[in-house]
Design a protein around this motif. Structure first.
Motif, short mmCIF file in Angstrom:
data_model
loop_
_atom_site.label_atom_id
_atom_site.label_comp_id
_atom_site.label_asym_id
_atom_site.label_seq_id
_atom_site.Cartn_x
_atom_site.Cartn_y
_atom_site.Cartn_z
N THR B 42 0.83 -1.20 0.00
CA THR B 42 0.00 0.00 0.00
C THR B 42 0.87 1.26 0.00
O THR B 42 0.57 2.22 -0.72
CB THR B 42 -0.95 -0.02 1.21
OG1 THR B 42 -1.82 -1.14 1.08
CG2 THR B 42 -1.78 1.24 1.27
N ARG B 46 0.74 4.10 -2.77
CA ARG B 46 0.48 5.49 -2.42
C ARG B 46 1.58 6.41 -2.93
O ARG B 46 1.32 7.57 -3.26
CB ARG B 46 0.34 5.63 -0.90
CG ARG B 46 -1.02 5.16 -0.42
CD ARG B 46 -1.14 5.30 1.07
NE ARG B 46 -2.48 4.92 1.52
CZ ARG B 46 -2.82 4.83 2.80
NH1 ARG B 46 -1.93 5.09 3.74
NH2 ARG B 46 -4.04 4.49 3.14
N MET B 49 0.85 6.94 -6.49
CA MET B 49 -0.28 7.87 -6.62
C MET B 49 0.06 9.29 -6.20
O MET B 49 -0.78 10.18 -6.25
CB MET B 49 -1.46 7.39 -5.77
CG MET B 49 -2.23 6.21 -6.32
SD MET B 49 -2.66 6.40 -8.03
CE MET B 49 -3.56 7.93 -8.03
N ILE B 51 0.30 10.30 -3.31
CA ILE B 51 -0.44 10.63 -2.09
C ILE B 51 0.56 10.87 -0.97
O ILE B 51 0.39 11.75 -0.14
CB ILE B 51 -1.42 9.49 -1.72
CG1 ILE B 51 -2.54 9.43 -2.75
CG2 ILE B 51 -1.99 9.71 -0.33
CD1 ILE B 51 -3.46 8.25 -2.56
N TYR B 76 -7.75 4.87 -9.45
CA TYR B 76 -7.17 4.26 -8.25
C TYR B 76 -8.27 3.73 -7.34
O TYR B 76 -9.18 4.46 -6.97
CB TYR B 76 -6.32 5.31 -7.53
CG TYR B 76 -5.78 4.87 -6.18
CD1 TYR B 76 -5.13 3.65 -6.03
CD2 TYR B 76 -5.88 5.70 -5.07
CE1 TYR B 76 -4.61 3.26 -4.81
CE2 TYR B 76 -5.37 5.33 -3.84
CZ TYR B 76 -4.73 4.10 -3.72
OH TYR B 76 -4.22 3.73 -2.50
N PRO B 78 -8.41 2.27 -3.77
CA PRO B 78 -7.62 1.95 -2.59
C PRO B 78 -8.18 0.77 -1.83
O PRO B 78 -9.31 0.35 -2.05
CB PRO B 78 -7.68 3.22 -1.75
CG PRO B 78 -8.87 3.96 -2.23
CD PRO B 78 -9.25 3.45 -3.58
N GLU B 80 -8.73 0.73 1.41
CA GLU B 80 -9.79 1.32 2.23
C GLU B 80 -10.65 2.13 1.30
O GLU B 80 -10.24 3.16 0.80
CB GLU B 80 -9.17 2.25 3.28
CG GLU B 80 -8.30 1.56 4.29
CD GLU B 80 -9.11 1.00 5.45
OE1 GLU B 80 -10.35 0.95 5.34
OE2 GLU B 80 -8.49 0.62 6.45
N ARG B 81 -11.86 1.66 1.04
CA ARG B 81 -12.64 2.38 0.04
C ARG B 81 -14.00 2.76 0.59
O ARG B 81 -14.49 2.19 1.56
CB ARG B 81 -12.80 1.52 -1.21
CG ARG B 81 -13.23 0.11 -0.94
CD ARG B 81 -13.04 -0.77 -2.16
NE ARG B 81 -11.69 -1.30 -2.26
CZ ARG B 81 -11.42 -2.56 -2.61
NH1 ARG B 81 -12.39 -3.40 -2.92
NH2 ARG B 81 -10.20 -3.00 -2.69
N HIS B 309 1.19 0.25 7.33
CA HIS B 309 1.42 1.52 8.00
C HIS B 309 1.16 2.65 7.03
O HIS B 309 1.78 2.71 5.98
CB HIS B 309 2.86 1.56 8.51
CG HIS B 309 3.04 2.54 9.61
ND1 HIS B 309 2.58 3.82 9.53
CD2 HIS B 309 3.60 2.42 10.84
CE1 HIS B 309 2.87 4.45 10.65
NE2 HIS B 309 3.49 3.63 11.46
N VAL B 310 0.25 3.51 7.37
CA VAL B 310 -0.17 4.65 6.57
C VAL B 310 -0.67 4.21 5.20
O VAL B 310 -0.06 3.45 4.51
CB VAL B 310 0.93 5.69 6.39
CG1 VAL B 310 0.49 6.73 5.37
CG2 VAL B 310 1.20 6.36 7.70
#
Lengths: 438, 310
Positions: B42, B46, B49, B51, B76, B78, B80-81, B309-310
């Motif tokens: 992730t 990110r 992306m 982010i 994208y 993610p 967590e959506r 993490h994050v």
């Protein structure tokens, strides 16, 4: 359309199309107008028949007769019938207190029985003391009371003039004194009565406070909602977190100003209508509302105060997981906005005390503190300087507020971009400091 | 290379989430980033992306280091959506595309096509909250590709999808690939990657373990895997000569042979002891490769578990 504008538009429309917004916008001023205007309107509406009154003249100078003569100018609407039906003018020797008391008692009885509406009492030496002229009545007819007041004031001024040995026609001297009155109102702070300024100031401050807290917490709620619904990461894959944050703040800010603008518009319409309907709106209030320094700085402090506080609200939204967690952060914000109101009476009485000056230049208290001080000091100022006096202080305070806002926006932007993607445990303060460096 | 990561590194509080990772993702393929939870998938996505910014290294798209304008070219999804629950499907779709720089006038004519493709047309003017979880996943997928992105990045795409919807989305992905789009997805489920990917990259503890085309990765490990179906107790098999390791699955047994071992010798022995229904020499599964590679990494044994993490 830029993405920032897309977000701004959505946040704006989302709030403005809600029913609660419409209710807030139109119901609040409607209620306020009802509170202020209906009693005045009712008071005026009643006057379809003459009001019965007596005058008790103990002055020994024939003021009673002169007063009655002055009242003759008032007629009932569309007719020649006098507005005031004078039952009798009782002339009592100044020393005859026994007769005065007996008469006063029986007149009070008549008023209680509604056989009489007013008993205007002129006691001996009315020009020497404020308490020696009064009206006994159970009526709240604002119009009549105002008429009595102004007529009696003129009479007393005339009497004073006659007692000095100036050989001038009374009329022209009265005109002169009126002009002098106007001039003193412009040069002395007391021109606008303390209560008007204090309550006017409170209204400005409460408006500012209410708008900042209402819409600032909407910014926070919007961030929390997007965090909770896990839509945040989708959003930041389309726009930068900074665009998102600013789009929210300014979109909701635009909604705030829509609300205030509608209120101002409604106020202006009511003001114009009340003028044409012959309702008396205190010129003191209009002098507050139309003072350019007050208006300009109200707008400036409102905008910058909103920007600063709603950014703080966005910051809170980005680091908490739900509104419950946010509560503990909101309290200090509300307190810092409301503190100047709590010490408001001190600020307005001692606008140059150490406390008042300190609050003026601490950005968190500045918007509300300065609003109170400006309302008290600006109308009284004889000339404005950009570098001193209330205008200079307002500018300085505004500059400090602006610098602080920029710093807070920068810090929040750093924390926001990390915080919005953090779920679960609420971060500790050292963790948040670390985020700034990420 | 179309999309490229150059020595990308990201650290959180002294913990390395992604360590010196380089990836080459050619245009028009399906690329899988594979690894267990907490491997840095992730975080890697990110950073692609934009982010979060890498501490070191660069992400390059079409020869240029990425910036925010890159976001319009990507769809994208993610891990967590979520979507705006109070908006209607049509409002959500138009707004999400608008955030990608596609004006509503362009998006609106496309809505019906995608909604009917995902069996959601009847819900077009209903609120998102009226949808079932699976329907919301499909809607979310539409919003990911509605603005016709060049690159589609899907983080743990299949988690929470039922097989029917999985099939539906898989077919759309294959269509998109045929249309020349590049698809990058992460998963910790090896079978999915095995079914879909052209190229893969395995990462563990933020480091690249192995990468390349699916076939080349498998070729590196040779044909040393045997799958057998038997009736009866097969416990004895793992002690046979030439069998390095045995994994029992529900319906079959997988054997990993020592280098040089002859599968036919093993078959002979097994046939003598139990009834054999199937015996097949296969390429190693990604799962097996991953386990082997992770074991080969000496630091792997001390790997700390934990969520992304994050």
């Amino acid at each position: 359309m830029s993405k920032f504008a897309v977000i701004l538009k959505r946040e704006y429309i989302q709030v403005v199309k809600k029913k609660s917004f419409l209710i807030g916008v139109f119901l609040t001023p409607a209620l306020m107008a009802a509170f202020m205007l209906i009693p005045a309107w009712l008071a005026q509406k009643k006057a379809t028949s003459s009001e019965k009154m007596v005058v008790v003249d103990c002055s020994g100078t024939g003021m009673g007769e002169r007063f009655v003569k002055e009242l003759e100018v008032y007629k009932l609407e569309n007719s020649d019938i006098p507005y005031y039906e004078i039952k009798q003018v009782f002339v009592i020797e100044p020393e005859d207190t026994v007769r005065f008391r007996a008469l006063d008692d029986s007149l009070k009885y008549e008023i209680n029985e509604k056989n009489l509406k007013y008993s205007v009492v002129i006691k001996p030496q009315p020009h020497l003391s404020d308490d020696s002229v009064y009206v006994v009545t159970n009526s709240d007819n604002f119009t009549s009371l105002t008429r009595f007041e102004s007529r009696l004031s003129n009479l007393i001024s005339s009497v004073k003039l006659e007692q000095t040995n100036i050989n001038l026609p009374v009329d022209s001297v009265l005109k002169l004194t009126r002009r002098i009155d106007l001039k003193t109102q412009n040069t002395k702070g007391e021109a606008i009565p303390f209560q008007v300024k204090y309550f006017g100031g409170l209204i400005f401050v409460m408006l500012m406070f209410g708008m900042i807290v209402t819409y600032g917490s909407l910014v926070m709620r919007s961030v929390i909602e997007e965090k909770n619904s896990r839509i945040m990461e989708v959003l930041v894959s389309s726009v930068s977190p900074f665009q998102l944050m600013l789009g929210k703040i300014i979109g909701l800010g635009a909604a705030t100003f829509t609300q205030v603008a509608i209120w101002v518009l409604i106020g202006a319409i009511l003001f114009a209508m009340s003028g044409s309907a012959g309702l008396v709106i205190s010129s003191d209030i209009s002098r507050l509302v139309f003072n350019p320094v007050i208006v300009v700085f109200f707008v400036l402090f409102m905008i910058m105060g909103y920007l600063m506080y709603s950014t703080i609200f966005a910051l809170i939204g980005s680091i908490v997981n739900n509104e419950k967690e946010a509560q503990s952060f909101i309290f200090p914000i509300t307190m810092s906005l409301i503190l100047p109101v709590m010490v408001g009476i001190h600020i307005v009485q001692e606008p140059y005390s150490t406390l008042s000056l300190a609050l003026s230049f601490i950005p968190f208290f500045a918007p509300t503190t300065m609003m109170l001080r400006i309302i008290f000091l600006a109308p009284a100022a004889t000339q404005y300087s950009f570098f001193s006096g209330i205008l200079g202080e307002s500018i300085l305070s505004f500059i400090i507020l602006t610098i602080m806002t920029v710093v807070i926006v920068w810090l929040t932007a750093r924390i926001f971009r990390v915080g919005i993607l953090m779920y679960g445990k609420r971060p500790t303060f050292p963790e948040i400091v670390k985020w700034i460096k990420y | 290379m179309y999309l490229k990561l150059e020595n990308v590194r990201k650290e959180y509080d002294g913990k390395v989430a992604v360590d010196n990772l380089s990836l080459d993702i050619p245009k028009g393929i399906i690329f899988g980033i594979i690894g267990p939870n907490g491997a840095g998938k992730t975080t890697t996505i990110r950073m692609i992306m934009n982010i979060i910014a890498p501490d070191a290294g660069r992400v390059i798209f079409d020869g240029r280091e990425i910036d925010d304008s890159f976001k319009n070219h990507v769809g994208y999804l993610p891990e967590e959506r979520g979507l705006y629950k109070k908006l209607t499907l049509s409002e959500v779709m138009v707004y999400m595309a608008e955030l990608k720089g596609t004006p509503p006038a362009v998006t609106r004519p496309l809505l019906d096509h995608w909604l009917s493709k995902m069996d959601l047309l009847d819900y077009k003017f209903r609120k998102v909250e009226d949808l079932s979880k699976g329907m919301q996943q499909k809607l979310q997928f539409i919003t990911t590709i509605l603005h016709d992105p060049e690159i589609i990045i899907l983080d743990e795409l299949f988690s929470g999808l039922d097989p029917i919807n999985m099939e539906l989305i898989k077919n759309v992905l294959l269509d998109l690939k045929r249309a020349g789009k590049t698809i990058l997805f992460s998963t910790h489920v090896m079978e999915q990657a095995e079914k879909l990917c052209d190229n893969i990259c395995m990462i563990s503890r933020g480091k690249k373990v192995i990468d390349g085309s699916l076939s080349s990765v498998k070729a590196q490990f040779g044909k040393n895997t045997v799958q057998i179906n038997i009736e009866g107790d097969g416990a004895f098999i793992k002690d046979l000569p030439g069998v390095k390791q045995m994994t029992e699955f529900n319906n079959y047994i997988e054997l990993y042979l020592a280098p040089g071992a002859d599968p036919s010798e093993i078959l002979k022995t097994v046939v003598g002891r139990v009834k054999v229904n199937r015996f097949e020499v296969v390429e190693p599964s990604l799962y097996k490769i991953f386990i082997d590679m992770a074991k080969a990494d000496p630091t792997e044994s001390q790997r700390d578990q934990g969520g992304d993490h994050v």
